[in-house]
Design a protein around this motif. Structure first.
Motif, short mmCIF file in Angstrom:
data_model
loop_
_atom_site.label_atom_id
_atom_site.label_comp_id
_atom_site.label_asym_id
_atom_site.label_seq_id
_atom_site.Cartn_x
_atom_site.Cartn_y
_atom_site.Cartn_z
N GLY A 68 -2.84 -9.46 2.29
CA GLY A 68 -3.10 -9.03 0.93
C GLY A 68 -3.99 -10.02 0.20
O GLY A 68 -4.91 -9.62 -0.53
N ALA A 167 -7.07 -1.72 -9.14
CA ALA A 167 -6.54 -2.99 -9.65
C ALA A 167 -7.59 -3.78 -10.42
O ALA A 167 -7.28 -4.41 -11.44
CB ALA A 167 -6.01 -3.83 -8.49
N ALA A 181 -1.94 -5.13 -9.29
CA ALA A 181 -1.80 -5.49 -7.87
C ALA A 181 -0.34 -5.66 -7.50
O ALA A 181 0.05 -5.41 -6.34
CB ALA A 181 -2.57 -6.77 -7.58
N SER A 182 0.49 -6.06 -8.45
CA SER A 182 1.92 -6.26 -8.18
C SER A 182 2.69 -4.95 -8.11
O SER A 182 3.90 -4.97 -7.85
CB SER A 182 2.53 -7.15 -9.27
N GLY A 184 2.92 -2.82 -5.95
CA GLY A 184 3.55 -2.54 -4.66
C GLY A 184 5.03 -2.88 -4.65
O GLY A 184 5.81 -2.30 -3.87
N SER A 217 1.31 -6.61 -1.91
CA SER A 217 0.88 -6.71 -3.31
C SER A 217 1.06 -8.12 -3.84
O SER A 217 0.29 -8.57 -4.70
CB SER A 217 1.66 -5.71 -4.18
#
Length: 425
Positions: A68, A167, A181-182, A184, A217
């Motif tokens: 990632g 993102a 992005a977090s 996930g 993520s």
């Protein structure tokens, strides 16, 4: 912050390689080997200290977080420095050349050479060659059981261009990018909830991408924070990552502490029994913390002895061949037991681990120098543009490979990275 920033001359790592990260692949791969040897010898299940070996599948978390980080970083970097988005076609082409040739070779050899796989059905060939072996229960063949994690990672590769565009957005706002992005983590939380209600099968759906969205993520969020810090666009809160990087021993001691917790039943059984949804959630959370604490001192902060050590030529070579080590060590382990006529769950751990590492590294070196590196060189010739082409006015020139997601970090002069992949997964 919404403006793109040009890195200063004192920040060469903004646009260049992060070669020290290559060594993390080698650490993850060695952990995977230890995990599998512990299982084959029975030590993981039959000794008081075997829990440490059973939890060496934390190597999967290291690989996924690192994937990632490295693969999303070019999108964040280009946005922060005012460059166009990396071409998705070029990214996918380079990923394919990095992953497929060596993987297909390993599939062919394992399905033909290992007697436990003979005769392989047409379904076996199709599933393993197309990374679909994880979408039905019980389809992983001998010497290829670890490829579940590679199939999961390939799914991440395919969706990354779309996720990266969402993102990053149209302008560089690092806090927004980190938050998106977090996302996930929320995907994984929803997946675990469905597992808890019995709507998903723990034996099957724990191999699918949503189970590990949080790991990928987290790597993406760390990549966005890293770019923001290096381009001077980060809010003050992000500086805690550089502060943590200045205390590598503390980070790694904390990681060992989390691993010690993971060796207890709270993270699920040591054997092949399926964990409950709660146990699986605890294991995912602990492994994410471990992977992040291992990564931060190597990726963040300024020049350090840690980065110098992890970036030396030997460590980078081990990182370069770690993909081959991942691919070939299960077959080597199977062959050791066949040749020695050993029953499963017997044999000494130390001697078996040493034999597996030595012969798997030989296979890995041949794979890297004979297959992987030549194909990467082929991929690097595709899609090259003249220097400065497509650059926004005033944007700094970037290292061409660093700006291309999936481009191999250098290792031993010209080297490359192993793709991030997992364990007994």
């Amino acid at each position: 912050m919404s403006t793109a920033a040009a890195p200063s001359a004192s920040e060469p790592s903004v646009t260049g390689r992060l070669p020290a990260l290559d060594a993390l692949r080698a650490i993850g791969a060695a952990a995977v080997v230890g995990h599998h040897v512990g299982f084959h010898t029975g030590v993981s299940m039959n000794t008081s200290w075997g829990g440490w070996l059973a939890r060496l599948d934390v190597g999967v978390a290291i690989f996924f977080v690192l994937s990632g980080f490295l693969l999303f970083r070019p999108w964040a970097l280009n946005a922060a420095t005012g460059r166009p988005r990396p071409p998705a076609g070029r990214y996918l082409w380079r990923r394919a050349l990095r992953i497929l040739p060596a993987y297909w070779l390993a599939v062919v050899v394992c399905l033909i050479v290992l007697p436990q796989n003979r005769p392989a059905s047409a379904g076996d060939w199709i599933r393993h060659l197309t990374f679909t072996q994880i979408y039905q229960a019980g389809q992983l063949r001998h010497g290829l059981s670890q490829t579940w994690s590679l199939a999961t990672e390939v799914a991440f590769y395919l969706i990354l261009p779309l996720v990266a565009v969402l993102a990053v957005g149209r302008t560089w706002r690092p806090v927004r990018t980190v938050l998106i992005a977090s996302g996930g983590v929320l995907v994984t939380a929803g997946w675990l909830t469905m597992m808890a209600f019995g709507w998903l099968d723990a034996a099957l759906h724990t191999m699918w991408l949503p189970s590990y969205g949080g790991w990928f993520s987290a790597g993406m969020a760390l990549a966005a924070a890293h770019v923001a810090l290096r381009t001077g666009t980060a809010p003050p809160a992000f500086r805690v990552l550089d502060d943590l990087a200045s205390a590598p021993v503390a980070c790694w001691v904390a990681a060992v502490g989390l691993l010690a917790i993971a060796t207890t039943p709270v993270a699920g059984p040591r054997d092949l029994a399926e964990p409950t949804a709660a146990e699986f959630a605890v294991k995912l959370a602990l492994y994410l913390g471990i992977a992040a604490l291992i990564l931060i001192p190597v990726a963040f902060g300024g020049p350090s002895r840690v980065k110098e050590t992890f970036g030396n030529s030997s460590a980078r070579w081990l990182g370069a061949v770690s993909y081959g080590l991942f691919l070939w060590h299960p077959m080597v382990l199977e062959l050791i037991y066949l040749v020695d006529d050993r029953p499963l769950f017997t044999g000494g751990f130390v001697s078996t681990f040493a034999l597996t590492m030595v012969f798997a590294l030989i296979y890995a070196a041949v794979s890297y120098h004979g297959v992987e590196r030549p194909m990467q060189l082929l991929g690097s010739r595709w899609g090259r543009r003249p220097a400065g082409a497509g650059r926004a006015p005033g944007a700094p020139a970037l290292d061409a490979a660093a700006a291309s997601p999936g481009a191999p970090p250098s290792a031993v002069g010209t080297g490359t990275p192993a793709p991030t992949v997992g364990t007994s997964r």
